[in-house]
Design an enzyme around this catalytic site. Structure first.
Site: not given
Lengths: 856, 856
Positions: B427, B803
């Site tokens: 996984h 930002c």
């Protein structure tokens, strides 16, 4: 430019004459028009006063000429609004050596000396600005001698290096200049700005013929009003000083008379019943003619009664209500005017609960009854803890050795204040009265240890932070535990005013009520329903808390359901009781909101106890607590997030609500419960919860065979919910704005944590007001408007309301009216305030549009 | 309605022919138009297929008639988009007993048996839907015998209770119906929807004359492409199966040939160089004609090479760049097309940094190199801790025994992953590759104790949570500390594509860079400047942290200033270095933002150490910590609130910035620093900070005699700042949206705490996406638009940007372009992705208006 004008020639419009000559001049003009005996007076206009302050010389010769030869006059300030204050009145202008000689003859030497001496001293101090200390030893009692008069005149000439001015025109000129200039002084400006005066606040002046109060026949001066200041009921109150002037009767230590017969001493009624009867007659004429109960400053001069000045009678908040209602019932003012006469915030003084006379509380300390009313809450030892409690909607009592300015926000947040030290004028006492917070000061028997957070009584009993106590600020006592309280007896005038408020108001007022007690209070104050019932407080009772914790520790859904099944009957009876109390009025129930970790203990000791009670290893209790802990609980797993992730909780609550609905509707008025989903930020949250609640409703209807309806709505308290209100509205019968949380999120500002810098922020004007006290109209307000508009576009019939603490704030109510909201919901004790504020807003009929309110 | 049409008669517009007959048919038509040898083929239109699925019988007689008598055909799926998949190709339709007899004669009995046997089996399984198990033991190798053929036919007739259909028309009819219907099956639908197919995704079918691949002379089938899948450079890759059909050459265990000479075995180049030369010629024709590097499925039938199918050549993300650039440089496509050929998100695979070959790291564990790249960060042991780190903008390495689906969000938040167990398909490995996160799995030497939060190496060394380690997913190693890294070698095609992106993009791309390392990376990736330099990280270095703590413990302003004076030269050199690296490009520095308590230690032990270091009683350290602790740090005393309450911090930072400006401007390009104020919620905050910063600027100019300018702006990260952007703008040269915090506050959702329910929320569709990964256009986006509009009204020239972490997300860039923002700023490694996404958005030229983006 109007420079001065005879007062009785002022126009009829009192607003215009107040603006031109000041409120006092305007009122004197009114008295004159009513035919009352006011000595000849001229008003110097506001614009003239400001020119005098700027240096222009007024034409005092002509002015003084109006009063005839050798007149003695006074100059009194007349600010545009009475509350703005103003320089001290100056009496006896015009006295000089020549006039003094004449008065010696007319009044006797002692009286003449006293008048002249007094004038020279007051002129020296207030106009020439000499140090009052210079006249030490030459007080009024000694002024009657010639030596004292000579000494006084000598001090003036020594200090000023010139003789006392003998020309009355010079005297008046200097008085006018001095008073005009002092209005611009820093202290005066700050004082009046504290009373809401604008930067360009105007002052007029009144030049009035002196009624001397000394001389042949009955002479003297006094003040009187014909209503009782504490209650507003008819009564005669005042003092009278024979052979006195101005406000002499009010000076302590003087042998003033009472007005009516009084066992404490002689009275005007005894000595001159005719004068009293005249005053009473004048008062009634003035009350009806000026539309208010007035307080007179009067002088009796040779048996003739003159009214020198009149102002609204002194009155407590309760008296203000009675006076306004009486005026309206007598036809002197309209009901609308009566509504406007009472400041809504002042009503809180009438509304504090009191200790139940039947209660037998355990009093652990006695102190001074510094601010009336009783309050109960958890002990906190710091202002910040009080604020934190308020943010968690927990009642607290702030206990301090004494308070300081840093504590003010904490005092605002606390339900009551108890201090170890301090008197009736201590910081704690003064501030508490101002805030309307019950307060006991100087409870000197107690010992506080702020570090260990303990309060020790003189009997050695120890209370810890979080323990519940009750303070009785009406009687000055502190008691252990939650002592039962009763509502104050409010008189008929209050009820009448509230009835009138209902006639005029056009926005609903509901109460935030979590308990039957709250609901009963709200009922008594005449609400339109409950706007916010917070269900989580119901889980903090000890027996329920245990089950709640079992629910939290449940390993799987079936264990969780089992715990919730035990909570179900408790919740059902909570709701059934609320419905019964509210008798068919709407009850808006907010589904479970707080994070689960609030229900787990904090201290190691308490966790150990819990582990024992639940038969779990303590490590498991600790680890469950840790796993539920959050970085920012305000922004965490609570409200609808919990409702969606652990849906069994809302299922249980919905069932309890619906079963209670069936039960209550069978017994009384049919109930249409309102169910509110907290902390929504996406429309799908409402959809998901609605689907499950609809299913529960159908189940309960099938089980009971009883049909009912309910209204589902969302609490709008995230900015996103406000922005997406149109989407939410599709599945909602109402949207209610939780302005507390909405303010926190809009500002990115935790109320719990804002205490550390809020004072600095408000002082520096970064925020004009603490946005948790006054709704931030420009930011939060815009989100409210935007949301309400979008909500209505999607669902024109949607019901809009505010249920944050701002709901009881008059400015917020004004805003909600402008935005067309259906109702505001506030704490039960603020309901009358809200009703009055709503009525005032409607009566003022400004009908501001929302564009007037938000600056974008 | 067009039912079927000869492929070479399809129109020129490949979009139209794809929509009508599917992408494969459209491509085959193109190959035919280019004169390439494709066997006769007819396309069954998308609408015809959907009618067949609905039950209409197609006219197979006429269709089959087109191929002449006794034709053998194949049916291939042709979905409108290739990625949507489609039913398996069925070969050899038309074979029956009679034709089998003829083929025995023509190809030999074994070949004829094999063909017929294979057809019957495939028909049985794919059309008649028999259980493949029924043919167990009758695999292809045995199919050459008559017994096997008879057994196969026998199984069919037993199972179906009728003989195998002998009429080719019946066969074709059933094949078409079966393929048309299987397209509507649940599995097929879910699979293609995972690839973005709409609900009404269309399928066409292709009926094509079989090129048998068996028989006299060189015969066989294979696949080939002429670019290297890993790099995209010219190279021959493929397999060929003599006497094979379809994709036999790709089946494992088959003795397929290589295409070019290969030491591992025989090759087509050895056995049939002419065929290879033909294929190569065809490939080049097709590449230029079809505007892409293709992969052919081909069959050689009696020496003649046929192209049965063509698809885009297999390619890695890096190869995709090379192929696109080569095509454009060869004039086969335009530069704009090349820009659109590369998926921006895939660039991340090219951009991972690698361990510096010069570094001599201390490797404490080795494991499998599961996902390439190197990463450094603090050890965390839980997914939620990784998310919390990300929220604090701290790099973390998630260390787990093995991962499970609950860890995915944590893996997304971590910079790298290290697991004790698991292989290349575990996984952790699969997910990490998908997410582009460097990952080492199966580092079996280590021992984790998740409870105590320790990692013990096989040498017994212990790492604790918060310790810094580096993982090297390219070489499978884990190292102590922060190992130095180098940027990956990206080839010339990458640079070329980036240059072209710059030609087309019309929005600036800056980087969020806190350190010289970040700034250098950003520079290399060709940014337009630094959009966010977070200064607080600069204070966590050990020597600075001590001074920082002295500042926090300062008793008064002068002590605090003394500590800050010691930080000043450090900050100055930080900024000077950044300015030097950026060579005059703009650098936007955010003033100090975090709450002070982040700089104090948490554990009792660390507090004791601090007490010793500062020569204070430990109780004082603890009480300072407690006094700074906050209920909701996200909403507390940080950002500009700290800047206003403790103004000395910003004073120091402003001075450091200006002194560095003077220093850097003297050495190189003139610097115009940008200073950004964080967490603004009221315009007055900007005013107050601006006044102090202006004063510092004047001081520094006076002291140094050097003039400079600077630009002040506000970070818009509270909803209120967005609403009041017009007020803020008056004092700002720019507004930059901090979308991380703005998202938290708009949703009322702490990113640190959202992990517990975010998966459930996304899975239930409450949120369509995690708003911290994908910008919430409908909520946060609206605030952005509203703020930018108001900001521009107040200051038309104001510079607008994003930002937050969303800055590197293509959808967000699309949004910012539509809103007319000036630039986006993202992490340095996302700069190329952002550049490409910006160019694609510009090239697509959709120029969506913002109304298209936000649904209000």
């Amino acid at each position: 430019m109007i420079e001065y004008v005879q007062i009785q020639r002022l126009g009829k419009d009192s607003d215009i004459s107040s603006a031109q000559f000041g409120a006092r001049a305007s009122r004197l003009a009114k008295l004159l028009k009513l035919g009352l005996p006011v000595p000849l007076a001229y008003g110097v206009s506001v614009s003239a006063v400001s020119e005098i302050a700027a240096g222009r010389l007024p034409d005092v010769a002509t002015l003084l000429g109006q009063f005839g030869d050798r007149a003695i006059v006074s100059v009194r300030s007349s600010p545009v609004k009475r509350a703005w204050g103003g320089p001290e009145t100056l009496l006896n202008i015009g006295l000089n050596d020549a006039l003094h000689a004449k008065l010696c003859h007319r009044l006797g030497e002692a009286a003449a000396n006293a008048l002249y001496c007094r004038f020279v001293q007051e002129y020296s101090i207030n106009v020439a600005r000499l140090d009052p200390e210079a006249f030490h030893g030459l007080d009024e009692d000694k002024c009657g001698t010639r030596d004292a008069l000579q000494a006084t005149l000598g001090i003036y000439s020594d200090e000023m290096e010139e003789a006392f001015p003998q020309n009355p025109e010079d005297q008046l000129l200097q008085v006018l200049r001095s008073m005009a200039r002092s209005w611009g002084g820093t202290t005066a400006r700050i004082l009046r700005q504290a009373h809401g005066a604008p930067a360009d606040a105007g002052l007029g002046l009144i030049v009035q013929r002196m009624a001397l109060g000394l001389g042949v026949g009955e002479s003297g001066a006094g003040v009187v009003q014909f209503v009782k200041p504490s209650t507003g009921e008819p009564a005669i109150r005042g003092r009278y000083m024979p052979k006195g002037q101005g406000r002499d009767a009010l000076q302590p230590g003087k042998s003033a008379l009472y007005i009516t017969g009084d066992k404490r001493g002689r009275s005007l009624e005894d000595t001159n019943p005719k004068a009293l009867a005249e005053l009473q007659k004048y008062s009634e004429i003035a009350r009806l003619g000026c539309h208010d109960a007035l307080r007179f400053e009067f002088t009796i001069e040779g048996g003739k009664t003159w009214l020198l000045d009149a102002a609204p009678a002194n009155r407590s908040p309760r008296a203000a209500v009675r006076i306004a209602v009486d005026l309206a019932e007598d036809g002197a003012i309209s009901r609308k005017s009566a509504i406007l006469r009472v400041e809504p915030a002042n009503l809180q003084h009438l509304l504090h609960p009191q200790i139940d006379p039947e209660a037998k509380p355990k009093i652990f300390a006695r102190g001074l009854a510094a601010s009336p009313g009783a309050a109960c809450g958890r002990i906190v030892f710091t202002a910040s803890a009080a604020q934190a409690c308020a943010a968690r909607e927990e009642a607290s009592i702030l206990v301090r050795v004494e308070t300081s300015p840093e504590d003010i926000r904490g005092m605002h947040s606390a339900k009551g204040v108890l201090t170890e030290r301090g008197g009736m004028t201590s910081h704690a006492a003064v501030i508490a009265r101002g805030l309307g917070v019950p307060c006991v000061v100087g409870a000197s028997g107690i010992t506080l240890n702020v570090k260990d957070k303990t309060l020790t009584t003189k009997d050695g009993e120890v209370f810890y932070e979080g323990d519940i106590i009750t303070v009785d600020g009406t009687n000055g006592a502190a008691m252990a535990g939650d002592v039962s309280m009763v509502l104050p007896q409010v008189d008929g005038a209050f009820s009448t005013l509230m009835d009138w408020a209902n006639e005029f108001r056009d926005i609903g007022i509901r109460a935030n009520a979590d308990s039957p007690t709250d609901a009963r209070i709200a009922q008594q104050f005449g609400v339109d329903g409950i706007g916010l019932c917070r269900t989580e407080h119901m889980f903090f009772d000890e027996d329920r808390l245990t089950v709640m914790r079992e629910m939290i520790f449940a390993d799987d859904v079936s264990d969780r359901r089992a715990a919730l099944d035990r909570l179900l009957p408790m919740q059902r009876s909570d709701f059934a009781e609320l419905f019964a109390i509210m008798q068919g009025l709407p009850v808006c129930i907010r589904l479970f909101d707080p994070p689960l970790h609030e229900f787990l203990p904090h201290s190691r000791e308490a966790m150990q106890e819990l582990a024992e009670a639940m038969d779990l290893p303590v490590s498991q209790v600790i680890s469950r607590r840790e796993s539920l802990a959050e970085f920012n609980p305000m922004l965490g797993m609570r409200g609808v997030r919990l409702g969606i992730t652990v849906p069994e909780i809302y299922d249980m609550q919905a069932r309890a609500i619906f079963e209670a609905t069936v039960e209550a509707s069978a017994k009384g008025e049919p109930v249409v419960p309102e169910i509110m989903i907290p902390l929504v930020s996406a429309a799908r949250e409402v959809e998901l919860v609605k689907a499950r609640i609809d299913a529960v409703a159908t189940e309960v209807q099938n089980e009971t065979g009883v049909q009912f309806t309910y209204r589902l709505g969302a609490m709008v308290e995230t900015p996103r919910a406000a922005l997406r209100a149109g989407d939410l509205a599709v599945n909602c019968a109402f949207l209610s704005f939780g302005t507390n949380d909405l303010t926190q999120m809009t500002y990115g500002l935790s109320r719990d944590d804002s205490g550390r810098f809020m004072s600095a922020y408000v002082n520096q004007g970064v925020f004009t007001e603490d946005p948790f006290h006054t709704l931030d109209i420009d930011g939060v307000g815009e989100l409210l408007l935007l949301a309400s508009e979008r909500g209505r576009v999607a669902m024109p019939d949607i019901v809009l309301s505010i249920c944050g603490e701002h709901g009881g704030d008059p400015a917020t109510i004004e805003f909600c009216r402008a935005a067309g909201f259906n109702y505001v919901s506030c704490s039960p004790f603020r309901v009358p305030i809200a009703r009055l504020a709503a009525a005032q807003s409607a009566v003022r009929g400004t009908n501001k549009t929302t564009e007037d309110l938000v600056v974008t």
